[in-house]
Design a protein around this motif. Structure first.
Motif, PDB file in Angstrom:
ATOM      1  N   ASP A   1      -4.796  -2.575 -12.335  1.00 13.26           N
ATOM      2  CA  ASP A   1      -3.763  -1.616 -12.694  1.00 13.26           C
ATOM      3  C   ASP A   1      -4.177  -0.832 -13.941  1.00 13.26           C
ATOM      4  O   ASP A   1      -4.081   0.391 -13.971  1.00 13.26           O
TER       5      ASP A   1
ATOM      6  N   ARG B   1      -5.181   3.169 -14.130  1.00 18.20           N
ATOM      7  CA  ARG B   1      -4.425   4.063 -15.008  1.00 18.20           C
ATOM      8  C   ARG B   1      -5.364   4.823 -15.944  1.00 18.20           C
ATOM      9  O   ARG B   1      -5.163   6.009 -16.208  1.00 18.20           O
TER      10      ARG B   1
ATOM     11  N   TYR C   1      -7.102   7.548 -13.855  1.00 19.19           N
ATOM     12  CA  TYR C   1      -6.146   8.623 -13.599  1.00 19.19           C
ATOM     13  C   TYR C   1      -5.894   9.440 -14.876  1.00 19.19           C
ATOM     14  O   TYR C   1      -5.861  10.667 -14.861  1.00 19.19           O
ATOM     15  N   ALA C   2      -5.751   8.731 -15.990  1.00 21.25           N
ATOM     16  CA  ALA C   2      -5.491   9.385 -17.275  1.00 21.25           C
ATOM     17  C   ALA C   2      -6.638  10.313 -17.661  1.00 21.25           C
ATOM     18  O   ALA C   2      -6.427  11.417 -18.163  1.00 21.25           O
TER      19      ALA C   2
ATOM     20  N   ALA D   1      -6.286  14.258 -18.325  1.00 22.68           N
ATOM     21  CA  ALA D   1      -6.643  14.818 -19.633  1.00 22.68           C
ATOM     22  C   ALA D   1      -7.856  15.749 -19.518  1.00 22.68           C
ATOM     23  O   ALA D   1      -8.427  16.158 -20.534  1.00 22.68           O
TER      24      ALA D   1
ATOM     25  N   GLN E   1       0.588   7.256  -7.206  1.00 14.53           N
ATOM     26  CA  GLN E   1       0.156   8.582  -7.654  1.00 14.53           C
ATOM     27  C   GLN E   1      -1.356   8.733  -7.683  1.00 14.53           C
ATOM     28  O   GLN E   1      -1.876   9.841  -7.630  1.00 14.53           O
TER      29      GLN E   1
ATOM     30  N   TRP F   1      -9.302   4.952 -22.542  1.00 13.18           N
ATOM     31  CA  TRP F   1      -8.222   5.927 -22.603  1.00 13.18           C
ATOM     32  C   TRP F   1      -8.783   7.222 -23.181  1.00 13.18           C
ATOM     33  O   TRP F   1      -9.558   7.185 -24.142  1.00 13.18           O
ATOM     34  N   PRO F   2      -8.412   8.364 -22.624  1.00 12.69           N
ATOM     35  CA  PRO F   2      -8.953   9.617 -23.154  1.00 12.69           C
ATOM     36  C   PRO F   2      -8.401   9.896 -24.558  1.00 12.69           C
ATOM     37  O   PRO F   2      -7.252   9.560 -24.857  1.00 12.69           O
TER      38      PRO F   2
ATOM     39  N   PHE G   1      -5.607  17.278 -29.128  1.00 13.90           N
ATOM     40  CA  PHE G   1      -4.705  18.056 -29.992  1.00 13.90           C
ATOM     41  C   PHE G   1      -4.660  17.290 -31.316  1.00 13.90           C
ATOM     42  O   PHE G   1      -5.152  16.155 -31.403  1.00 13.90           O
TER      43      PHE G   1
ATOM     44  N   VAL H   1      -2.993  15.078 -33.673  1.00 14.63           N
ATOM     45  CA  VAL H   1      -1.882  14.132 -33.547  1.00 14.63           C
ATOM     46  C   VAL H   1      -0.859  14.289 -34.681  1.00 14.63           C
ATOM     47  O   VAL H   1       0.353  14.334 -34.436  1.00 14.63           O
TER      48      VAL H   1
ATOM     49  N   GLU I   1       1.200  17.382 -34.272  1.00 19.98           N
ATOM     50  CA  GLU I   1       2.169  17.287 -33.174  1.00 19.98           C
ATOM     51  C   GLU I   1       3.328  16.353 -33.531  1.00 19.98           C
ATOM     52  O   GLU I   1       4.479  16.616 -33.183  1.00 19.98           O
TER      53      GLU I   1
ATOM     54  N   VAL J   1       7.695   7.053  -9.323  1.00 25.21           N
ATOM     55  CA  VAL J   1       6.698   6.878  -8.264  1.00 25.21           C
ATOM     56  C   VAL J   1       5.995   5.535  -8.447  1.00 25.21           C
ATOM     57  O   VAL J   1       5.839   4.750  -7.509  1.00 25.21           O
TER      58      VAL J   1
ATOM     59  N   ARG K   1       6.023   1.413  -5.018  1.00 26.15           N
ATOM     60  CA  ARG K   1       5.206   0.236  -4.713  1.00 26.15           C
ATOM     61  C   ARG K   1       5.884  -0.675  -3.698  1.00 26.15           C
ATOM     62  O   ARG K   1       5.264  -1.595  -3.171  1.00 26.15           O
TER      63      ARG K   1
ATOM     64  N   HIS L   1       2.484  11.613  -1.433  1.00 22.59           N
ATOM     65  CA  HIS L   1       2.909  11.992  -2.774  1.00 22.59           C
ATOM     66  C   HIS L   1       2.341  13.374  -3.087  1.00 22.59           C
ATOM     67  O   HIS L   1       1.181  13.647  -2.826  1.00 22.59           O
TER      68      HIS L   1
ATOM     69  N   LEU M   1       2.800  10.012 -28.894  1.00 20.69           N
ATOM     70  CA  LEU M   1       1.923  10.374 -30.013  1.00 20.69           C
ATOM     71  C   LEU M   1       1.576   9.170 -30.873  1.00 20.69           C
ATOM     72  O   LEU M   1       0.629   9.200 -31.653  1.00 20.69           O
TER      73      LEU M   1
ATOM     74  N   PRO N   1      -2.090   5.500 -28.606  1.00 25.73           N
ATOM     75  CA  PRO N   1      -3.291   6.166 -28.073  1.00 25.73           C
ATOM     76  C   PRO N   1      -3.482   5.987 -26.559  1.00 25.73           C
ATOM     77  O   PRO N   1      -4.172   6.783 -25.936  1.00 25.73           O
TER      78      PRO N   1
ATOM     79  N   TRP O   1      -2.774  10.976 -23.267  1.00 25.24           N
ATOM     80  CA  TRP O   1      -3.020  11.814 -22.084  1.00 25.24           C
ATOM     81  C   TRP O   1      -1.750  12.363 -21.460  1.00 25.24           C
ATOM     82  O   TRP O   1      -1.772  13.355 -20.732  1.00 25.24           O
TER      83      TRP O   1
ATOM     84  N   TYR P   1       0.699  13.470 -23.232  1.00 27.86           N
ATOM     85  CA  TYR P   1       1.289  14.434 -24.154  1.00 27.86           C
ATOM     86  C   TYR P   1       0.669  15.812 -23.994  1.00 27.86           C
ATOM     87  O   TYR P   1      -0.548  15.951 -23.908  1.00 27.86           O
TER      88      TYR P   1
ATOM     89  N   PRO Q   1       1.067  19.607 -25.849  1.00 31.29           N
ATOM     90  CA  PRO Q   1       1.738  20.370 -26.915  1.00 31.29           C
ATOM     91  C   PRO Q   1       2.743  21.387 -26.372  1.00 31.29           C
ATOM     92  O   PRO Q   1       3.752  21.677 -27.024  1.00 31.29           O
TER      93      PRO Q   1
END
Lengths: 283, 283
Positions: A50, A54, A57-58, A62, A96, A266-267, A271, A273, A276, B86, B91, B100, B195, B198, B202, B204, B206
């Motif tokens: 999982d 994720r 996908y992330a 991104a 997704q 994780w990407p 931006f 941070v 924002e 989703v 699931r 989807h 934000l 971390p 992805w 988020y 702006p």
């Protein structure tokens, strides 16, 4: 705790000299536990799967460059459990991030095109995990057995498949090809079950018995296809599948291996941070 | 055991005089239990959902005439939980039976066509459960707020949407439209979370803060869209969504209701069962 591993699953990869008759469909290589243990091994990696999915996908969301994809190709005789693989294995993933494609009898329009024409658009895009229930391999399997294409065209296709899969690999698609290997006896049992249980009538197709009569020819067509198209970049795994929970476990570990190999993270934020945070707090 | 029901979920349907400001995004209508109870209500119907979906899918596979489909349309402000719906709700289903589609910013080619051009091909076929993460409603929401289309074109679209959805309904597609209704305060909290973690960067964008500044205009655009397009055949449900588990439970019960209404049964055999048993036994 786990006694089954990605390496155990990968040990089922076959080489260009594979002899299908030497692989016992009822065996469970590298696993000798109980059914309970099988369930444990099966679900134990869900959390990792999982998280890896994720992350994959992330990265795509991104817009990270070179985000890959995974493509699982499922082949096997009727009742070998292709649908069950999707039903049980793919629930570990976020819907997704999954694309599913089943390739049945081609339409007239599909037949008028090259055999890869209907396949290419279904290849998973960056960040996705795709699964093919049957695939371009039908065009060298049933086509060979049923003589639906001339021999020289089938001959051409092995090379075309290898080129196609090499291209996908270069574009970052990790390809896992699985033959769900069942015995003729197990198929008989499965077909009878479909006829004895009215909730399974819809899965039964009288034509399956006609194909079944050509069992040896299909095994031969599979063996040739395996030998001609198992490559370093897109290996074939022959998964003994008379024990369905075992076969599902193996496939799940193959998917885990593909995802682990991607070294996913994780990407990063694209931006500022702090800026924002300030903007949101004041909004 | 269940204290939440399909009828409770359906009570969130809105009429043509709906006033969005009168619906508290933090409320949990018809449910007053604990989080634990929520989880119980959420998972308790999984088995029934699974069986109904399998029946639906089986009917399509058996080529039963008039096999229907279900289409869930998810709309809501940024961070309202469309993706989470989703991820968590779907699931419960076999991935083979789910389609989807996420509708992001349209491409140049999509913009050159009528707004329904990119939507129609994504409508679920017979036997399928489809989910739209955003939809054709963006074309009367952001288009209204950001003046991306002239007022008379937006005016035309409400009617076009109703016609389109009426056609789908006649073809057997049960449409469930859900607005995930959150408060401006809850959105702020969600954006800050993205934000501060971390693993959520992805998610988020702006640009979301710019849209957030137009909160009231969006609420108004939603209210107009709800009023103009809530119909007997394709009702809108405004689901309070500051409590995400509650919102997911409601959507799951709405899906259950749609499937129950279809009076699904396993398709009969379209072959002679005795004859086929005989053929298989002798094969």
């Amino acid at each position: 705790m786990a006694n089954f591993s990605v390496d155990d699953a990968r040990a089922l990869a076959v080489g260009p000299q594979v002899v299908l008759a030497d692989i016992d469909p009822a065996s469970t290589p590298h696993f000798d536990g109980s059914k309970k243990k099988l369930t444990h091994e099966f679900t134990e990696i869900d959390e990792e799967l999982d998280e890896l999915q994720r992350k994959l996908y992330a990265n795509a969301r991104a817009d990270m460059p070179n985000t890959g994809a995974v493509l699982l190709v499922l082949q096997g005789m009727d009742t070998s459990g292709k649908g069950g693989q999707v039903r049980h294995v793919f629930r570990a993933f976020d819907p997704q991030g999954v694309v599913h494609a089943a390739f049945g009898k081609p339409t007239e329009e599909e037949k008028a095109h090259d055999f890869l024409w209907r396949i290419a658009p279904k290849v998973p895009g960056p960040g996705m995990i795709g699964v093919f229930d049957r695939s371009h391999y039908e065009d060298v399997l049933i086509h060979r057995v049923r003589k639906l294409s001339p021999p020289e065209e089938i001959e051409r296709r092995y090379g075309a498949i290898n080129d196609f899969e090499a291209q996908l690999t270069q574009r970052g698609v990790k390809i896992i090809k699985v033959m769900l290997h069942i015995s003729q006896q197990f198929q008989k049992q499965n077909l009878l079950e479909r006829l004895e249980d009215p909730t399974k009538y819809w899965k039964y197709n009288p034509g399956d018995v006609d194909e079944r009569a050509l069992w040896e020819q299909y095994q031969q067509a599979y063996e040739i296809a395996l030998r001609r198209t198992t490559t370093d970049y897109a290996p074939w795994y022959v998964v003994p599948s008379d024990n369905k929970p075992y076969a599902r476990m193996v496939v799940k570990y193959l998917l885990l291996g593909a995802l682990r190999d991607m070294d996913l993270d994780w990407p990063p934020a694209h931006f500022d941070v702090e800026e924002e945070l300030h903007r949101v707090r004041n909004s």
